[in-house]
Design an enzyme around this catalytic site. Structure first.
Site, PDB file in Angstrom:
ATOM      1  N   LYS A 127     -14.461  -5.220 -12.130  1.00 52.24           N
ATOM      2  CA  LYS A 127     -13.236  -5.990 -12.371  1.00 52.24           C
ATOM      3  C   LYS A 127     -13.391  -7.413 -11.854  1.00 52.24           C
ATOM      4  CE  LYS A 127     -11.614  -2.046 -13.481  1.00 52.24           C
ATOM      5  NZ  LYS A 127     -10.659  -1.010 -13.535  1.00 52.24           N
ATOM      6  N   TRP A 144      -7.127   6.921  -7.274  1.00 49.00           N
ATOM      7  CA  TRP A 144      -7.804   6.946  -8.584  1.00 49.00           C
ATOM      8  C   TRP A 144      -8.414   8.348  -8.766  1.00 49.00           C
ATOM      9  CZ3 TRP A 144     -13.422   5.584  -9.670  1.00 49.00           C
ATOM     10  CH2 TRP A 144     -13.635   5.398 -11.037  1.00 49.00           C
ATOM     11  N   ASP A 197     -13.379   1.806  -0.258  1.00 50.06           N
ATOM     12  CA  ASP A 197     -13.695   1.550  -1.655  1.00 50.06           C
ATOM     13  C   ASP A 197     -13.138   0.161  -1.994  1.00 50.06           C
ATOM     14  OD1 ASP A 197     -14.232   1.676  -4.324  1.00 50.06           O
ATOM     15  OD2 ASP A 197     -12.680   3.134  -4.804  1.00 50.06           O
TER      16      ASP A 197
HETATM   17  N1  PMP Z   1     -12.625   2.554  -7.279  1.00 49.14           N
HETATM   18  C1  PMP Z   1     -11.455   2.215  -7.829  1.00 49.14           C
HETATM   19  C2  PMP Z   1     -10.235   2.156  -6.964  1.00 49.14           C
HETATM   20  C3  PMP Z   1     -11.376   1.903  -9.194  1.00 49.14           C
HETATM   21  O1  PMP Z   1     -10.182   1.580  -9.715  1.00 49.14           O
HETATM   22  C4  PMP Z   1     -12.536   1.941  -9.968  1.00 49.14           C
HETATM   23  C5  PMP Z   1     -12.530   1.584 -11.426  1.00 49.14           C
HETATM   24  N2  PMP Z   1     -11.404   1.835 -12.122  1.00 49.14           N
HETATM   25  C6  PMP Z   1     -13.734   2.305  -9.352  1.00 49.14           C
HETATM   26  C7  PMP Z   1     -13.757   2.601  -8.000  1.00 49.14           C
HETATM   27  C8  PMP Z   1     -15.018   2.443 -10.124  1.00 49.14           C
HETATM   28  O2  PMP Z   1     -15.595   1.229 -10.390  1.00 49.14           O
HETATM   29  P1  PMP Z   1     -16.633   1.080 -11.587  1.00 49.14           P
HETATM   30  O3  PMP Z   1     -15.834   0.888 -12.821  1.00 49.14           O
HETATM   31  O4  PMP Z   1     -17.411  -0.131 -11.185  1.00 49.14           O
HETATM   32  O5  PMP Z   1     -17.459   2.301 -11.637  1.00 49.14           O
END
Ligand code: PMP
Length: 368
Positions: A217, A100, A181
């Site tokens: 999510k 990401w 993560d």
């Molecule tokens: N890590 C990953 C792999 C993600 O896909 C995301 C959100 N797209 C996050 C962290 C960040 O999470 P948040 O939206 O709760 O800030």
């Protein structure tokens, strides 16, 4: 296509368990007080139990330092800032290629150096396990190795349980500090326990780890900004020291986290019925994603595509690295108004029983 979960009507439905929790909160609290710098205590203790298990030895021995974080991104920030200041080894963090985009951005922003290990070749859409092991084996000792706990974004490709065990041994041999993560616990297999396999295995193998959690999510709490950041320490006094330092970072950055999302999480995780309801909802989401993957592949084949689309159903979670080229992606957008990033990442949650045939036909047309 959108990044957030959508139901089969294409709408961002609110979890029923969240609606029930909010009814309770409305009657229970008549305040909008600040929380502690580290967030609500009940929240932190329930959040870490969801990650490690209720009877985790690390929790019993008070070896966990957990703070509530402003979403998963906030957890990345706090952990990164902490490691940039206090990590005793090489403050270079090794990320999977690809990952990401915000991982690199946040870690550089907080002052860590960023480097990469091979993870998945987008042209093949398969885990490059040999490349991964080869690269991790070359990481300088006492560096930081970053992993996504499950349902890897953007590839949808995770190591198998056997591969996680091998990675854990190698990370140990190289004396690396593993950071996980965990933004999609429950989404990969529909089961929270299974989706915790990676970091629980590392813990069993004797690693100290950091775990960054998001409820964006998994509970649909995107805008409530609800996450957590946990470091596992050698002993209670080390955990207390880490906690104090994380509190210091939070105090100087945003002072304290928001309270509504964490109240929702507490009501759900502390109540067996609501928790069960939530688990069932996540399971349903995970099953819908699997069904959409199958439907996309079937419709591509029905449309007459001769390409091999097996990777669509082999990948897991919300995202699918489709192998579409940037040129094909542009054609999808220009001619069919289907929107996805140039790397060809499809957000599977954007597919519904109504639009999947249209999407499949369009992909067939641009890949002929
Ligand atoms: N890590 C990953 C792999 C993600 O896909 C995301 C959100 N797209 C996050 C962290 C960040 O999470 P948040 O939206 O709760 O800030």
């Amino acid at each position: 296509m959108l990044d957030n979960y959508r139901d089969d009507t294409g709408n961002p439905s609110i979890f029923k368990s969240v609606v029930e929790a909010e009814k309770i909160i409305k009657n229970k609290y008549q305040d909008k007080e600040y929380s502690y710098f580290s967030g609500m205590e009940d929240y932190n203790s329930l959040a870490v139990k969801l990650l490690l298990g209720d009877d985790s030895v690390f929790i019993c021995q008070k070896r966990t330092a957990t703070v509530q974080a402003v979403g998963g991104s906030g957890a990345l920030y706090v952990s990164g800032k902490f490691m940039a200041q206090f990590f005793p080894g090489n403050t270079c963090i090794y990320l999977p290629q690809p990952t990401w985009a915000n991982h690199e951005a946040i870690f550089k922003f907080v002052g860590l150096e960023v480097a990469w290990y091979r993870y998945c070749d987008p042209k093949v859409s398969k885990l490059d396990f040999e490349g991964l092991m080869d690269d991790i084996n070359k990481i300088p000792e006492k560096s930081i190795a970053f992993f996504q706990g499950c349902a890897h974004n953007p590839t949808g490709v995770d190591p198998s349980q056997e591969q996680w065990c091998e990675i854990s041994q190698l990370v140990k041999k190289r004396q690396l500090f593993p950071v996980f993560d965990v933004a999609y616990q429950g989404f990969a297999s529909g089961d929270f326990y299974n989706d915790a396999f990676s970091f629980r295995t590392f813990l069993q193998d004797g690693h100290k780890v950091a775990i960054l959690q998001s409820y964006s999510k998994s509970m649909g709490l995107y805008g409530e900004r609800t996450g957590s950041c946990t470091f596992i320490a050698d002993c209670k006094s080390e955990a207390d020291t880490i906690l104090t330092q994380m509190e210091e970072i939070i105090r100087k950055t945003y002072s304290s986290p928001p309270i509504h999302g964490s109240r929702i999480v507490v009501e759900i995780l502390a109540d067996e019925n609501l928790k069960y309801m939530w688990f069932q909802e996540v399971k349903m989401m995970s099953e819908r994603l699997k069904a959409m993957r199958n439907a996309l592949k079937e419709n591509l084949e029905k449309a007459g595509s001769k390409h091999n689309w097996d990777h669509i159903v082999h990948q897991i979670g919300m995202f699918c690295l489709s192998k579409l080229t940037p040129k094909q992606v542009k054609k999808l957008t220009d001619d069919y108004h289907i929107y996805l990033p140039a790397d060809g990442r499809i957000s599977v949650a954007g597919l519904t029983t109504k639009n999947v045939q249209y999407v499949a036909n369009a992909i067939h047309e641009v890949t002929k």
